[in-house]
Scaffold this motif. Structure first.
Motif, PDB file in Angstrom:
ATOM      1  N   PHE A 157       2.291  19.284 -45.578  1.00 28.75           N
ATOM      2  CA  PHE A 157       2.142  18.530 -44.329  1.00 28.75           C
ATOM      3  C   PHE A 157       2.204  17.017 -44.485  1.00 28.75           C
ATOM      4  O   PHE A 157       2.193  16.304 -43.486  1.00 28.75           O
ATOM      5  N   GLY A 158       2.217  16.531 -45.708  1.00 27.12           N
ATOM      6  CA  GLY A 158       2.100  15.094 -45.940  1.00 27.12           C
ATOM      7  C   GLY A 158       0.617  14.746 -46.043  1.00 27.12           C
ATOM      8  O   GLY A 158      -0.227  15.384 -45.407  1.00 27.12           O
ATOM      9  N   GLY A 161     -18.043  29.613 -47.093  1.00 27.76           N
ATOM     10  CA  GLY A 161     -17.862  30.608 -48.138  1.00 27.76           C
ATOM     11  C   GLY A 161     -16.617  31.460 -48.052  1.00 27.76           C
ATOM     12  O   GLY A 161     -16.436  32.379 -48.857  1.00 27.76           O
ATOM     13  N   LEU A 162     -15.741  31.186 -47.100  1.00 33.34           N
ATOM     14  CA  LEU A 162     -14.490  31.930 -47.040  1.00 33.34           C
ATOM     15  C   LEU A 162     -13.644  31.568 -48.261  1.00 33.34           C
ATOM     16  O   LEU A 162     -13.657  30.414 -48.703  1.00 33.34           O
ATOM     17  N   PRO A 163     -12.922  32.533 -48.799  1.00 39.50           N
ATOM     18  CA  PRO A 163     -12.066  32.230 -49.954  1.00 39.50           C
ATOM     19  C   PRO A 163     -11.035  31.153 -49.599  1.00 39.50           C
ATOM     20  O   PRO A 163     -10.430  31.191 -48.524  1.00 39.50           O
ATOM     21  N   VAL A 164     -10.847  30.230 -50.501  1.00 41.46           N
ATOM     22  CA  VAL A 164      -9.930  29.115 -50.266  1.00 41.46           C
ATOM     23  C   VAL A 164      -8.521  29.632 -49.991  1.00 41.46           C
ATOM     24  O   VAL A 164      -7.834  29.130 -49.101  1.00 41.46           O
ATOM     25  N   LYS A 165      -8.103  30.657 -50.713  1.00 43.82           N
ATOM     26  CA  LYS A 165      -6.760  31.201 -50.497  1.00 43.82           C
ATOM     27  C   LYS A 165      -6.618  31.757 -49.082  1.00 43.82           C
ATOM     28  O   LYS A 165      -5.577  31.597 -48.448  1.00 43.82           O
ATOM     29  N   CYS A 176      -1.217  28.231 -43.222  1.00 43.52           N
ATOM     30  CA  CYS A 176       0.223  28.474 -43.326  1.00 43.52           C
ATOM     31  C   CYS A 176       0.733  29.291 -42.142  1.00 43.52           C
ATOM     32  O   CYS A 176       1.791  28.989 -41.586  1.00 43.52           O
ATOM     33  N   ALA A 177      -0.009  30.306 -41.765  1.00 44.87           N
ATOM     34  CA  ALA A 177       0.409  31.168 -40.660  1.00 44.87           C
ATOM     35  C   ALA A 177       0.448  30.401 -39.346  1.00 44.87           C
ATOM     36  O   ALA A 177       1.397  30.545 -38.560  1.00 44.87           O
ATOM     37  N   LEU A 206       6.609  27.314 -49.969  1.00 40.05           N
ATOM     38  CA  LEU A 206       5.469  26.404 -50.120  1.00 40.05           C
ATOM     39  C   LEU A 206       4.136  27.135 -50.110  1.00 40.05           C
ATOM     40  O   LEU A 206       3.101  26.547 -50.378  1.00 40.05           O
ATOM     41  N   ARG A 207       4.161  28.410 -49.787  1.00 38.58           N
ATOM     42  CA  ARG A 207       2.921  29.180 -49.752  1.00 38.58           C
ATOM     43  C   ARG A 207       2.554  29.560 -51.139  1.00 38.58           C
ATOM     44  O   ARG A 207       1.659  29.918 -51.611  1.00 38.58           O
TER      45      ARG A 207
END
Length: 64
Positions: free
Chosen positions: A14-15, A43-47, A54-55, A63-64
């Motif tokens: 995104f810059g 606490g949500l997983p970073v991925k 991304c979605a 880039l994902r």
């Protein structure tokens, strides 16, 4: 995925300026309406947060 990698990928996609703004202010539906920062802090997983971002913004697969 680490938070450092998340921030680097977000800046790449995104810059740097827009990435910082998105992470702090855009509410992600897939993360319960939280911002990326809030979701990670909760606490949500970073991925998972990265893939939600991304979605929502149709980040190209390479880039994902």
């Amino acid at each position: 995925m680490t938070q450092t990698e998340f921030r680097a990928r977000t800046a790449e996609a995104f810059g740097a300026l827009r990435a910082d703004s998105l992470i702090r202010s855009h509410h992600l539906a897939e993360c319960g309406g939280r911002t990326a920062d809030e979701a990670i802090d909760a606490g949500l997983p970073v991925k998972r947060v990265w893939l939600a971002l991304c979605a929502e913004f149709d980040v190209p697969e390479q880039l994902r």
